[in-house]
Design a protein around this motif. Sequence first.
Motif, mmCIF file in Angstrom:
data_model
loop_
_atom_site.group_PDB
_atom_site.id
_atom_site.type_symbol
_atom_site.label_atom_id
_atom_site.label_comp_id
_atom_site.label_asym_id
_atom_site.label_seq_id
_atom_site.Cartn_x
_atom_site.Cartn_y
_atom_site.Cartn_z
ATOM 1 N N HIS A 163 0.859 -1.182 0.000
ATOM 2 C CA HIS A 163 0.000 0.000 0.000
ATOM 3 C C HIS A 163 0.894 1.230 0.000
ATOM 4 N N SER A 165 1.087 5.367 0.139
ATOM 5 C CA SER A 165 0.386 6.589 0.501
ATOM 6 C C SER A 165 1.252 7.786 0.186
ATOM 7 N N GLU A 170 -4.431 12.313 2.278
ATOM 8 C CA GLU A 170 -5.117 11.046 2.515
ATOM 9 C C GLU A 170 -5.389 10.356 1.179
ATOM 10 N N GLY A 172 -4.252 6.936 -1.193
ATOM 11 C CA GLY A 172 -3.576 5.649 -1.153
ATOM 12 C C GLY A 172 -3.708 4.898 -2.457
ATOM 13 N N ASN A 189 -7.044 3.772 -3.211
ATOM 14 C CA ASN A 189 -7.708 3.784 -1.917
ATOM 15 C C ASN A 189 -8.957 4.653 -1.977
#
Length: 199
Positions: A163, A165, A170, A172, A189
Amino acid sequence: MTPTTVSAPPKNKKSPLPLAAAAIAIAAGATLYASPYWALHSLSNAVRDKDPARVSEFVDFVLLRDSVKELLTARMDAEMKTRGVPDDNPFASLAQTFVKGMLNQAVDAMVSPSGVVRLLQGSAATGASPSTGAGSGNNKSNGNDNARKPHFQVNYRNWSTVHVSSEGREVGFVFNRYGLLTWKMVAINGTLLDKPGAD
């Protein structure tokens, strides 16, 4: 008569092969572990250079489009429920079918090499600010380059999935391993779509 000299037997030396094999194994393991970081470094450079062809080398567009469609569809269904629209409403079902068809077409057009470049540029943490004033042309250029280059954090989920980021936002992304050293973006994400206007 000259006395006979008896030479001592040679000492047993440890074979260097086990040590070499261990060193090779450690180096190989480190390379495999660091491979997503190298992929992200190359991807960041491609985004900075606005090079869709290079960016596309790190994206599985089929899986990425499916991921975006699923996220948008789920968001639309949740919105319908919050508005109290009953599931057995024939007009609502017809509208959903129409909207989903339009949505799929929009995603197919949006999730392209150039679209991914814009997406990653928008997700970059842009803490560096360009210098201003007379004689600061080079500094301004370097500042802009740093601002346009995304900076990412990588977290392993398992051997074949990480994952990623973006620092300061915020946002992802999910990357899958292809082979041993190759990584490609396969999903986004949901926070990216839940908060489209967040900075």
